[in-house]
Motif scaffolding. Sequence first.
Motif, mmCIF file in Angstrom:
data_model
loop_
_atom_site.group_PDB
_atom_site.id
_atom_site.type_symbol
_atom_site.label_atom_id
_atom_site.label_comp_id
_atom_site.label_asym_id
_atom_site.label_seq_id
_atom_site.Cartn_x
_atom_site.Cartn_y
_atom_site.Cartn_z
ATOM 1 N N TRP A 146 -0.522 -15.578 4.169
ATOM 2 C CA TRP A 146 -1.158 -15.144 5.803
ATOM 3 C C TRP A 146 -0.755 -16.151 6.316
ATOM 4 N N ASN B 188 -3.011 -13.331 0.941
ATOM 5 C CA ASN B 188 -4.262 -13.859 2.549
ATOM 6 C C ASN B 188 -4.780 -14.707 2.568
ATOM 7 N N HIS C 127 7.171 -8.384 7.919
ATOM 8 C CA HIS C 127 6.967 -7.497 9.087
ATOM 9 C C HIS C 127 6.173 -8.697 9.912
ATOM 10 N N TYR D 65 -4.029 -10.403 -3.486
ATOM 11 C CA TYR D 65 -4.123 -9.820 -2.382
ATOM 12 C C TYR D 65 -5.292 -10.603 -1.180
ATOM 13 N N ARG E 147 0.907 -1.542 -0.571
ATOM 14 C CA ARG E 147 -0.037 0.139 0.068
ATOM 15 C C ARG E 147 0.942 1.608 0.116
ATOM 16 N N ARG F 84 -6.775 -5.839 14.815
ATOM 17 C CA ARG F 84 -7.771 -5.797 13.191
ATOM 18 C C ARG F 84 -8.189 -7.143 13.229
ATOM 19 N N TYR G 209 5.218 -9.765 3.424
ATOM 20 C CA TYR G 209 4.780 -10.936 2.218
ATOM 21 C C TYR G 209 3.758 -10.771 0.971
ATOM 22 N N HIS G 210 3.926 -9.425 0.782
ATOM 23 C CA HIS G 210 3.272 -9.389 -0.951
ATOM 24 C C HIS G 210 4.406 -9.753 -2.033
ATOM 25 N N ARG H 55 -9.845 -7.472 5.633
ATOM 26 C CA ARG H 55 -9.573 -8.451 4.707
ATOM 27 C C ARG H 55 -11.390 -8.674 4.326
HETATM 28 C C1 G6P Z 1 -0.445 -6.170 8.815
HETATM 29 C C2 G6P Z 1 1.081 -6.573 7.636
HETATM 30 C C3 G6P Z 1 1.095 -5.510 6.693
HETATM 31 C C4 G6P Z 1 -0.563 -5.293 6.083
HETATM 32 C C5 G6P Z 1 -1.322 -4.554 7.509
HETATM 33 C C6 G6P Z 1 -2.665 -4.428 7.440
HETATM 34 O O1 G6P Z 1 0.361 -6.076 9.587
HETATM 35 O O2 G6P Z 1 1.910 -7.262 8.118
HETATM 36 O O3 G6P Z 1 1.813 -5.223 5.533
HETATM 37 O O4 G6P Z 1 -0.614 -3.970 6.103
HETATM 38 O O5 G6P Z 1 -1.471 -5.661 8.132
HETATM 39 O O6 G6P Z 1 -3.802 -5.629 6.848
HETATM 40 P P1 G6P Z 1 -3.960 -4.845 5.172
HETATM 41 O O7 G6P Z 1 -4.115 -6.270 4.152
HETATM 42 O O8 G6P Z 1 -5.792 -4.292 5.177
HETATM 43 O O9 G6P Z 1 -2.892 -4.305 4.474
#
Ligand code: G6P
Length: 477
Positions: A92, A88, A161, A83, A16, A262, A138-139, A300
């Motif tokens: 993930w 994910n 991360h 994504y 992002r 989250r 990881y993306h 997500r």
């Molecule tokens: C985790 C990941 C980040 C990600 C964040 C939010 O912390 O390590 O790379 O940006 O979650 O998730 P999202 O899928 O909304 O980017």
Amino acid sequence: MAETKTEHSFIVMANRLPVDWCEGAWQAAPGGLVSALAPMVKAERGAWLGWAGGFDETVAPFEFDQMSLVPVPLTQAEHRAYYEGFSNGVLWPLYHDLIVAPQYHRTWWRAYEAINSRFAQATLRSAAYGATIWVHDYHLQLVPHMVRLLRPDVRIGFFNHIPFPPVELFGQMPWRREVVTGLLGADVIGFQRSTDAENFREAVRTFAADADSPPPLIDAFPISVDTDAIRKAAESETVARKASQIRCDLGDPDILMLGIDRLDYTKGIPHRLRAFDELLADDLLSPKTTSFLQVAVPSREGIAAYQDLRDEVERLVGRINGRFATLGRGIVQYSHHSYSFEDTVALYLAADVLVVSSLRDGMNLVAKEFVTARKNQGGALVLSEFADAADELEQAIIVNPHDISGLKNGMHQAASLDVARARERIASMATTVEDRDVHHWAQKFLAALQPASPLGPASGTTATEHRDRTPQKVTSF
Ligand code: G6P
């Protein structure tokens, strides 16, 4: 209007961009990563590459707050496969100990390769000779190798991360060799913990032992938070007023417990709600004087496992309230929203106890933010041993969230902690976090990536031999 540079000596790349499109304008996205990296990108007149958030539209590169932002477009179908799908729905869960089962769809893998290639191409267009490129998370694990093949002149850093799994789990993935090879294109590969770095080294030995590139520096660089910004907010009158208002709106309980995450199955939200339910049922906490505030930030939402989790959490909240709430006073306050940085700090100040019950967590910055915000206020932190933050926050009440009795004990202990003792523990953890804040993290990583810079190589590295392919450009960070 500022001229848009097209070649940059410092590039940050993440899935992002560090901005959100809000009410017709770009606004800085909140978060520690952005506050750590943005000043460096600005100082170097650098660029940040990432997805801008929309679908089926091409947004031209633009300047924002002295940074060049380079959007990498995604269609809705690509977003679904790259994504929601591969990133994910495979990586993930695989990297978080298979809490849900990954689905190894070949179409998702092809999309992941294609989008990583798109990011790599965008980098090639943006990188000046000898540029430093820092790839995040990881993306984008294939990008380092893709860039390296065409640009031997650049320095590439990669920071993961999230955890990196043991080889027995990682080995399930049909594309394990490609992922390891993709990462090996980097000069420095950073992880949250030394266990993750060791897991990755083992994956290299197992799946890419014949890789012909020299070994990169592989090491742990535990991420942190922007302690100055948090302390400043915590000391502001507006935030203090918000915090009192939150407590008042919740009926001024004697004990306010907080969960803020989250809405993700890695966070163990149902586990903490079950423990809270039992504490009330066992009369160890009184529903008259205790409240639990659970903030679940939407995340997500297109993925089935996340929808199922939401149903489960909402069912549990309903059950506890149905059983213990009295007219006009809920016991569990549940909010499915995201909150601004200031509001989040107000929540930390309002609560007495923060419960972090992650089943697996790369770091858990919420724990570090909570102790920083409450440096002078005391309080208690219940922290899962499976969140990497537990390595540094040793004075938290450490729990195994799978052990509901142990989690109950930890939450009960937190609610009854001696005030002076609690204050000491929080202050000491806050000092630990302050000493190694997010700026320290970024500088340490970049010093490892730029061994010729005045900062020199990161100290205490356990790395294998450091790769040195090209003359180094010395930057100011
Ligand atoms: C985790 C990941 C980040 C990600 C964040 C939010 O912390 O390590 O790379 O940006 O979650 O998730 P999202 O899928 O909304 O980017």
